[in-house]
Design an enzyme around this catalytic site. Structure first.
Site, PDB file in Angstrom:
ATOM      1  CB  CYS A 297      -1.035   0.215   1.358  1.00  0.00           C
ATOM      2  SG  CYS A 297      -1.884   1.236   0.647  1.00  0.00           S
TER       3      CYS A 297
ATOM      4  CB  CYS B 151      -0.555   2.650   4.100  1.00  0.00           C
ATOM      5  SG  CYS B 151      -1.800   1.850   3.171  1.00  0.00           S
ATOM      6  CG  ASP B 152       2.801   0.999   4.368  1.00  0.00           C
ATOM      7  OD1 ASP B 152       2.354   1.375   4.998  1.00  0.00           O
ATOM      8  OD2 ASP B 152       2.849   0.248   3.948  1.00  0.00           O
TER       9      ASP B 152
END
Ligand code: NDP
Length: 315
Positions: free
Chosen positions: A137, A140-141
């Site tokens: 992701c 997300c990261d």
């Protein structure tokens, strides 16, 4: 047997938001959490893009809070997987296995929020480095890889989108595609081609991920043409080779799925092809493009409201 108002299948942000709204609407929902309680967020560390958490929140903590909030208003939880929905007559019959004994709940409505799971390569070193350099992701990261070199595996729209997103933080982004076929749409491919931070390795697969001091240090790539190995130094690896919707338990059902196995819902609604059965979050065709906890949560709210309206209509 008493007939339940609503059974919610799945305990990620979509299922738990649906549970919260149904519980506050006095519908006494029952949530099947599934084996991986909380869904994909349980495998994520810091979540920095869920509104209301300016300092970020751990994925499992966010799930705990959503669960606590849903429980506070009377949601009941069953820590099992649903194995079948019998929708040949109403009320619907939802079956699950309780320590090997098949049990059934009768319910007027069902909200399916079983999510999807990212596909992984399962190359050597991958399992050990998940969340320590390897992620599925980018949204997300990505921010954790500021001024670093990363690679993105895949040649579809997800890979292009992830690579373009990662150029905001990273110095170099290498897209690794296993054949010369780029599956991404022309426009996304073109954007990636035009970005000076993006580099390409076409015709390569991941042979193994290499670790140093418990972190990703490089990736060994194997040429599909002559099997030679190329070592690419990188601190982050993003796998964007597609997702699999969790719809296997619907194999005997007539709920309409799209060609990739995601549940189709009516336009501007969470209603599936069967009355009283709703779907929300990453398991739906409509959230395929977004795949974010907040969009799943929003759809969970919509499903609960649609469900409430439906129950009023059959009373
Ligand atoms: P896709 O299935 O479109 O692409 C997957 C990519 O991963 C392909 O390049 C495929 O290669 C590669 N791949 C698959 N398995 C492996 C493997 N084991 N090793 C190496 N490479 C592998 O998935 P996406 O997630 O990219 O897209 C899914 C859907 O979502 C699409 O319809 C897409 O258009 C849509 N989408 C739309 C977006 C947008 O409009 N903004 C953003 C993201 C997705 P190969 O071609 O060789 O099979």
């Amino acid at each position: 047997m008493t007939v339940t108002n609503v059974v919610i299948i799945g305990s990620g942000p979509a299922g738990l938001t649906a549970a919260l709204y149904c519980a506050r609407g006095m519908l006494d929902p029952i949530v099947f959490t599934g084996e991986l309680r909380g869904g994909q967020l349980m495998n994520t560390t810091d979540v920095e893009n869920f509104p209301g958490y300016p300092d970020g929140v751990q994925g499992h903590e966010l799930i705990n809070q959503l669960e606590f909030q849903a429980k506070k208003f009377g949601t009941k939880f069953i820590d099992e997987n649903v194995i079948n929905i019998d929708e040949t007559s109403t009320p619907y019959k939802v079956s699950y296995s309780d320590f090997g004994i098949i049990k059934t709940i009768e319910t007027h409505t069902v909200i399916i929020a079983t999510g999807s799971s990212p596909l992984w390569l399962n190359a050597p070193g991958e399992q050990e480095l998940k969340n320590k350099g390897i992620s599925s992701c980018a949204v997300c990261d990505g921010a954790f890889f500021k001024d670093k070199t990363v690679c993105v595996i895949g040649g579809g729209d997800s890979a292009m989108e992830d690579a373009l997103f990662l150029t905001k933080f990273c110095t170099e982004v290498h897209i690794i595609v296993r054949t010369s076929r780029i599956r991404a749409s022309k426009i996304m491919h073109q954007r990636a081609l035009e970005n000076p931070k993006i580099h390409w390795k076409i015709g390569y697969t991941v042979d193994k991920w290499n670790c140093e001091d418990d972190k990703l240090e490089s990736v060994s790539l194997k040429s599909s043409e002559d099997e030679s190995i190329f070592n690419l130094k990188c601190q982050g690896g993003f796998i964007a080779i597609g997702h699999k919707p969790q719809t296997d338990f619907l194999k005997n059902s007539s709920i309409k799925l799209d060609s990739d196995g995601y549940i189709e819902t009516e336009q501007n609604s969470t209603q599936t092809s069967l009355p009283g059965i709703f779907a929300c979050g990453d398991v739906t065709s409509s959230n395929k493009r977004y795949k974010q906890a907040i969009t799943a949560s929003g759809q969970g709210c919509s499903a609960a409201l649609d469900c409430e309206k439906y129950l009023e209509s059959i009373q």
